[in-house]
Design an enzyme around this catalytic site. Structure first.
Site, mmCIF file in Angstrom:
data_model
loop_
_atom_site.group_PDB
_atom_site.id
_atom_site.type_symbol
_atom_site.label_atom_id
_atom_site.label_comp_id
_atom_site.label_asym_id
_atom_site.label_seq_id
_atom_site.Cartn_x
_atom_site.Cartn_y
_atom_site.Cartn_z
ATOM 1 N N CYS A 123 -10.136 -5.433 0.469
ATOM 2 C CA CYS A 123 -11.281 -4.512 0.551
ATOM 3 C C CYS A 123 -12.157 -4.647 -0.699
ATOM 4 O O CYS A 123 -11.761 -5.264 -1.700
ATOM 5 C CB CYS A 123 -10.795 -3.075 0.719
ATOM 6 S SG CYS A 123 -10.158 -2.333 -0.797
ATOM 7 N N ASN A 155 0.834 -1.208 0.000
ATOM 8 C CA ASN A 155 0.000 0.000 0.000
ATOM 9 C C ASN A 155 0.864 1.251 0.000
ATOM 10 O O ASN A 155 1.916 1.305 0.641
ATOM 11 C CB ASN A 155 -1.037 0.000 1.125
ATOM 12 C CG ASN A 155 -0.501 -0.276 2.506
ATOM 13 O OD1 ASN A 155 0.501 -0.944 2.672
ATOM 14 N ND2 ASN A 155 -1.185 0.241 3.503
ATOM 15 N N GLU A 188 0.370 5.176 0.632
ATOM 16 C CA GLU A 188 -0.559 6.207 1.135
ATOM 17 C C GLU A 188 -0.136 7.599 0.681
ATOM 18 O O GLU A 188 0.939 7.803 0.111
ATOM 19 C CB GLU A 188 -0.656 6.095 2.664
ATOM 20 C CG GLU A 188 -1.244 4.755 3.076
ATOM 21 C CD GLU A 188 -1.572 4.633 4.548
ATOM 22 O OE1 GLU A 188 -1.139 5.488 5.351
ATOM 23 O OE2 GLU A 188 -2.285 3.669 4.899
ATOM 24 N N GLU A 210 -2.975 -4.690 -3.066
ATOM 25 C CA GLU A 210 -3.449 -5.628 -4.086
ATOM 26 C C GLU A 210 -3.514 -4.955 -5.455
ATOM 27 O O GLU A 210 -3.145 -5.535 -6.480
ATOM 28 C CB GLU A 210 -4.847 -6.153 -3.712
ATOM 29 C CG GLU A 210 -4.905 -6.970 -2.442
ATOM 30 C CD GLU A 210 -5.144 -6.132 -1.182
ATOM 31 O OE1 GLU A 210 -4.675 -4.968 -1.129
ATOM 32 O OE2 GLU A 210 -5.784 -6.654 -0.262
ATOM 33 N N CYS A 242 -4.175 0.634 -2.437
ATOM 34 C CA CYS A 242 -3.990 -0.618 -1.705
ATOM 35 C C CYS A 242 -2.905 -1.477 -2.357
ATOM 36 O O CYS A 242 -2.620 -1.352 -3.555
ATOM 37 C CB CYS A 242 -5.286 -1.422 -1.702
ATOM 38 S SG CYS A 242 -6.623 -0.704 -0.752
ATOM 39 N N CYS A 291 -10.651 -3.445 -4.010
ATOM 40 C CA CYS A 291 -9.641 -4.382 -4.534
ATOM 41 C C CYS A 291 -10.305 -5.634 -5.111
ATOM 42 O O CYS A 291 -9.867 -6.158 -6.129
ATOM 43 C CB CYS A 291 -8.634 -4.759 -3.451
ATOM 44 S SG CYS A 291 -7.439 -3.446 -3.144
HETATM 45 N N1 THU Z 1 -5.334 -1.553 2.399
HETATM 46 C C1 THU Z 1 -4.772 -2.372 1.481
HETATM 47 O O1 THU Z 1 -3.623 -2.185 1.067
HETATM 48 N N2 THU Z 1 -5.512 -3.403 1.024
HETATM 49 C C2 THU Z 1 -6.780 -3.673 1.410
HETATM 50 O O2 THU Z 1 -7.414 -4.568 0.869
HETATM 51 C C3 THU Z 1 -7.384 -2.913 2.481
HETATM 52 C C4 THU Z 1 -6.662 -1.702 2.918
HETATM 53 C C5 THU Z 1 -4.556 -0.399 2.877
HETATM 54 C C6 THU Z 1 -5.121 0.930 2.455
HETATM 55 C C7 THU Z 1 -4.572 1.825 3.538
HETATM 56 O O3 THU Z 1 -3.264 2.255 3.159
HETATM 57 C C8 THU Z 1 -4.458 0.931 4.753
HETATM 58 O O4 THU Z 1 -4.526 -0.390 4.275
HETATM 59 C C9 THU Z 1 -5.539 1.146 5.773
HETATM 60 O O5 THU Z 1 -6.803 1.078 5.204
#
Ligand code: THU
Length: 172
Positions: A124, A74, A76, A87, A85, A127
């Protein structure tokens, strides 16, 4: 004048029931070596995640049919919605670099740096939608393995299994 109440003698609606199931493993030792390796790659990718705001680090690794492994994590952003994310970071890279290679499976390792994450963390919704695009495109199931930084590993036999009744190209 009150509205008339119509009583239907027979229900006309139909129910659609969707069943889904997952396999859960207690330890990575129960998994085949290529899966263990993919989880290890996802774990290594997680270590390199850029998640200064949520402190929730996620790593994803996917295996292509030619054996190549692509990983992502991920990323940010101070403008929160601009982040991505793990994935999607991984699968978009695979789509960009290896557009004709089928994706056999993806492993995901996720966890906070603030508290232990001991349960499997599923992808999520956004994704799932993104992964399903590639599953539909390649017309072959993409297996998913996901876990916290320790504890059980969950296995889904496909993306469709965690996102049934998908909005995909067939509806357009
Ligand atoms: N996140 C992912 O990388 N994948 C997911 O399927 C769910 C959330 C990340 C996004 C964000 O940077 C952190 O997790 C918190 O939500």
């Amino acid at each position: 004048m009150p509205h008339a109440i119509v009583f239907l003698s027979e229900p006309i609606m139909k129910k659609i029931k969707i069943d889904t199931a997952f396999e859960v493993y207690d330890t990575v030792d129960e998994l085949a070596a290529p899966i263990q390796n993919l989880l290890q790659k996802a774990s290594e990718a997680r270590e390199k995640a850029y998640a200064p705001y949520s402190k929730f680090l996620v790593g994803a690794a996917l295996e292509l049919e030619n054996g190549e492994i692509i990983s992502g994590n991920n990323q940010e952003n101070a403008s929160y919605p601009s982040g991505l994310c793990a994935e999607r970071t991984a699968i978009y890279y695979a789509g960009a670099e290896f557009p004709n290679q089928k994706i056999i499976r993806m492993a995901i390792v996720a966890g906070s740096t603030l508290t232990p994450t001991t349960k499997p963390i599923p992808p999520c919704g956004a994704c799932r939608q993104a992964l399903s695009e590639y599953e539909v495109k390649q017309n072959t199931p993409m297996e998913l393995y996901f876990m916290g930084t320790s504890g059980q590993i969950a296995h889904s036999k496909s993306v469709e299994n965690i996102l049934p009744w998908i909005f995909d190209k067939t509806v357009l």
